[in-house]
Design a protein around this motif. Structure first.
Motif, mmCIF file in Angstrom:
data_model
loop_
_atom_site.group_PDB
_atom_site.id
_atom_site.type_symbol
_atom_site.label_atom_id
_atom_site.label_comp_id
_atom_site.label_asym_id
_atom_site.label_seq_id
_atom_site.Cartn_x
_atom_site.Cartn_y
_atom_site.Cartn_z
ATOM 1 N N VAL A 1 0.864 -1.180 0.000
ATOM 2 C CA VAL A 1 0.000 0.000 0.000
ATOM 3 C C VAL A 1 0.899 1.228 0.000
ATOM 4 N N GLY A 2 0.796 2.018 -1.063
ATOM 5 C CA GLY A 2 1.708 3.140 -1.294
ATOM 6 C C GLY A 2 2.787 2.655 -2.251
ATOM 7 N N TYR A 3 2.499 2.815 -3.555
ATOM 8 C CA TYR A 3 3.454 2.327 -4.558
ATOM 9 C C TYR A 3 4.269 3.521 -5.078
ATOM 10 N N GLY A 4 5.031 4.128 -4.149
ATOM 11 C CA GLY A 4 5.912 5.231 -4.538
ATOM 12 C C GLY A 4 7.331 4.714 -4.581
ATOM 13 N N GLY A 5 8.268 5.570 -4.157
ATOM 14 C CA GLY A 5 9.686 5.194 -4.197
ATOM 15 C C GLY A 5 9.965 3.910 -3.432
ATOM 16 N N MET A 6 9.593 3.892 -2.155
ATOM 17 C CA MET A 6 9.938 2.733 -1.322
ATOM 18 C C MET A 6 9.038 1.545 -1.631
ATOM 19 N N GLY A 7 7.768 1.804 -1.927
ATOM 20 C CA GLY A 7 6.842 0.713 -2.255
ATOM 21 C C GLY A 7 7.347 -0.079 -3.456
ATOM 22 N N PHE B 1 -1.639 -1.114 -3.920
ATOM 23 C CA PHE B 1 -2.715 -0.115 -3.951
ATOM 24 C C PHE B 1 -2.096 1.256 -3.693
ATOM 25 N N ASP B 2 -2.444 2.203 -4.544
ATOM 26 C CA ASP B 2 -2.004 3.584 -4.349
ATOM 27 C C ASP B 2 -3.187 4.497 -4.654
ATOM 28 N N LEU B 3 -3.248 5.616 -3.927
ATOM 29 C CA LEU B 3 -4.338 6.566 -4.157
ATOM 30 C C LEU B 3 -4.261 7.199 -5.543
ATOM 31 N N ILE C 1 2.965 -1.405 4.390
ATOM 32 C CA ILE C 1 2.603 0.023 4.314
ATOM 33 C C ILE C 1 3.826 0.857 3.946
ATOM 34 N N ALA C 2 3.735 1.496 2.772
ATOM 35 C CA ALA C 2 4.846 2.352 2.309
ATOM 36 C C ALA C 2 4.293 3.696 1.834
ATOM 37 N N THR C 3 3.391 4.229 2.634
ATOM 38 C CA THR C 3 2.798 5.548 2.350
ATOM 39 C C THR C 3 3.532 6.601 3.185
ATOM 40 N N PRO C 4 3.199 7.886 2.999
ATOM 41 C CA PRO C 4 3.708 8.883 3.953
ATOM 42 C C PRO C 4 3.309 8.513 5.383
ATOM 43 N N ASN C 5 4.033 9.063 6.329
ATOM 44 C CA ASN C 5 3.950 8.580 7.715
ATOM 45 C C ASN C 5 2.618 8.837 8.429
ATOM 46 N N ASP C 6 1.927 9.900 8.034
ATOM 47 C CA ASP C 6 0.722 10.287 8.775
ATOM 48 C C ASP C 6 -0.439 9.307 8.606
ATOM 49 N N VAL C 7 -0.377 8.446 7.580
ATOM 50 C CA VAL C 7 -1.508 7.519 7.393
ATOM 51 C C VAL C 7 -1.144 6.067 7.726
ATOM 52 N N HIS C 8 0.074 5.832 8.238
ATOM 53 C CA HIS C 8 0.461 4.453 8.590
ATOM 54 C C HIS C 8 -0.540 3.841 9.571
ATOM 55 N N LYS C 9 -0.885 4.631 10.599
ATOM 56 C CA LYS C 9 -1.710 4.060 11.673
ATOM 57 C C LYS C 9 -3.078 3.608 11.165
ATOM 58 N N CYS D 1 5.325 -2.461 8.305
ATOM 59 C CA CYS D 1 5.164 -1.016 8.143
ATOM 60 C C CYS D 1 6.516 -0.339 8.003
ATOM 61 N N GLU D 2 6.533 0.621 7.091
ATOM 62 C CA GLU D 2 7.754 1.423 6.927
ATOM 63 C C GLU D 2 8.008 2.282 8.165
ATOM 64 N N LYS D 3 9.236 2.699 8.297
ATOM 65 C CA LYS D 3 9.635 3.586 9.386
ATOM 66 C C LYS D 3 9.429 5.032 8.945
ATOM 67 N N PRO D 4 9.213 5.982 9.802
ATOM 68 C CA PRO D 4 8.833 5.772 11.184
ATOM 69 C C PRO D 4 7.437 5.160 11.196
ATOM 70 N N GLN E 1 12.818 -1.762 9.875
ATOM 71 C CA GLN E 1 14.068 -1.071 10.270
ATOM 72 C C GLN E 1 15.210 -1.764 9.532
ATOM 73 N N ASN E 2 15.201 -1.570 8.208
ATOM 74 C CA ASN E 2 16.123 -2.320 7.337
ATOM 75 C C ASN E 2 17.587 -1.963 7.548
ATOM 76 N N ARG E 3 17.858 -0.776 8.086
ATOM 77 C CA ARG E 3 19.265 -0.376 8.172
ATOM 78 C C ARG E 3 20.028 -1.078 9.300
ATOM 79 N N ASP F 1 7.875 15.711 -1.742
ATOM 80 C CA ASP F 1 6.872 16.698 -1.345
ATOM 81 C C ASP F 1 6.448 16.559 0.119
ATOM 82 N N TRP F 2 5.877 15.398 0.485
ATOM 83 C CA TRP F 2 5.338 15.286 1.851
ATOM 84 C C TRP F 2 6.424 15.387 2.913
ATOM 85 N N ARG F 3 7.677 15.128 2.549
ATOM 86 C CA ARG F 3 8.761 15.218 3.540
ATOM 87 C C ARG F 3 8.990 16.650 4.034
ATOM 88 N N HIS F 4 8.356 17.632 3.350
ATOM 89 C CA HIS F 4 8.451 19.031 3.797
ATOM 90 C C HIS F 4 7.327 19.402 4.757
#
Ligand code: NAD
Length: 354
Positions: free
Chosen positions: A11-17, A36-38, A71-79, A94-97, A123-125, A162-165
């Protein structure tokens, strides 16, 4: 070990997805059932890459062949995405954070527990080779007992995307690279954090931090300096570590680096003074010839298995997670203490990560 592959929808097929699809394909235990991506354009990109693009998240959750939501969306919708997955009986990577706050994460872990499903944070790193070389040095005293670790990542591209700002979406560098660097330290150092001081940088004029510096003092005497910068046109080494018997440096992710240790065989000689600038110094003179030994970095410490193999083992009930939720919670609480230390310009001592 189960003979069938565990099916995952990203869910969230962007860079990390999209990066996850490659990583999962390399692992024989899991398979991508779709994404699935919006955004329509990202759904088309998924189809073009050969992955079914579900039309809605409800369709994903209603599909009985889907066992896990990644879950690989921006952080605000992980929960909210995770809570819906648990209600539908799915496991979650779920992706970090993992969440915007420790409070949100507690809600997520409680939901996973009530549903009897697994929640594992990517926490792949912890598997990064540079980190595992440092872990080897820390665990085995390659350069004596490590008492100071400096962990840095420096870039010159500002905050990308974008959302990282955007603060409300969990933007900023502390919630980005900071999560990785702090997770590595807490995973490695088996001692409580005694105090934290920090400052955030806003050089680029965004509402979120474009970098930060945090100083952590551990109860066992280890000090860690963690720094993330996005306006560094000349970079400092990824790691600079000091031990009681030597110093280590790792310049970059290609593992350019070395350790320099005290030569136990060498007679201890008074250093010869050198001219330094317009002055004279003995203290800062290089060690006398033969007093130190320069060696290659040690091999990296091994972790039991890869993230995905471990996840497959965990959902089959045959292994403990390498990334444990109480560890993830500790990092989120530490991040909250770092924000508080920066805001108040105080060293924070009375916090409870444990
Ligand atoms: P991105 O902007 O490239 O991709 C996010 C995608 O999510 C976009 O395509 C967007 O349309 C989609 N999206 C947004 N809201 C959605 C929703 N409610 N439902 C479905 N899709 C939605 O971002 P990214 O760089 O891929 O980052 C995604 C996550 O991955 C973040 O949590 C980030 O911190 C994390 N990340 C982790 C690593 C790592 O190494 N572990 C690296 C990069 C990013």
């Amino acid at each position: 070990m189960s003979s069938h592959k565990h099916t995952i929808v990203i869910v969230g097929y962007g860079g990390m997805g999209s990066y996850h699809t490659h990583l999962i394909e390399e692992n024989g235990r899991l398979e991508v059932a779709g994404t699935f991506d919006l955004l329509e354009e990202r759904r088309s990109a998924s189809e073009a890459a050969g992955y079914t693009a579900y039309a809605s998240y409800e369709d994903v959750l209603a599909d009985p062949k889907v066992g896990t939501i990644l879950i690989a969306t921006p952080n605000d919708v992980h929960k909210e995405i995770a809570l819906a997955a648990f209600r539908a009986g799915k496991h979650v990577i779920c992706e970090k954070p993992v969440a915007m706050s420790s409070e949100e994460f507690i809600e997520m872990t409680q939901a996973a527990e009530s549903a009897g499903r697994v929640l594992m944070v990517h926490q792949n790193r912890r598997w990064d080779e540079d980190f595992r070389v440092i872990k080897e040095m820390y665990d085995h005293g390659t350069i004596g007992s490590l008492f100071q670790l400096e962990s840095r990542v420096h870039g010159a591209n500002g905050i990308p995307g974008d959302w990282r700002h955007v603060k409300a979406q969990g933007g900023g560098m502390l919630l980005d690279w900071g999560v990785h660097l702090l997770d590595q330290l807490l995973f490695m150092i088996d001692s409580k954090v005694a105090s934290v001081s920090s400052n955030l940088s806003f050089i680029l004029g965004n509402e979120v931090d474009d970098g930060f510096e945090a100083i952590l003092q551990f109860e066992n005497g280890v000090k860690a300096i963690v720094e993330v910068g996005t306006t560094n046109f000349i970079t400092l080494p990824r790691w600079y570590v000091k031990g009681t018997e030597g110093t280590g440096v790792i310049e970059d992710w290609s593992l350019t680096g070395r350790i320099v240790t005290r030569n136990q065989e060498s007679e201890k000689l008074e250093p010869t003074p050198i001219r330094a600038g317009v002055g004279l110094t003995k203290t800062m003179a290089p060690p006398s010839e033969g007093a130190t030994i320069t060696e290659a970095l040690p091999p990296a410490a091994e972790l039991a298995s890869s993230f995905y193999t471990n996840f497959a083992d965990v959902i089959e009930g045959t292994a403990e997670p390498i990334v444990k939720n109480p560890e993830v919670l500790r990092v989120l609480k530490l991040i909250e203490a770092i924000f508080a230390a920066a805001e108040t310009n105080q060293t924070i001592k009375d916090f409870d990560l444990y």
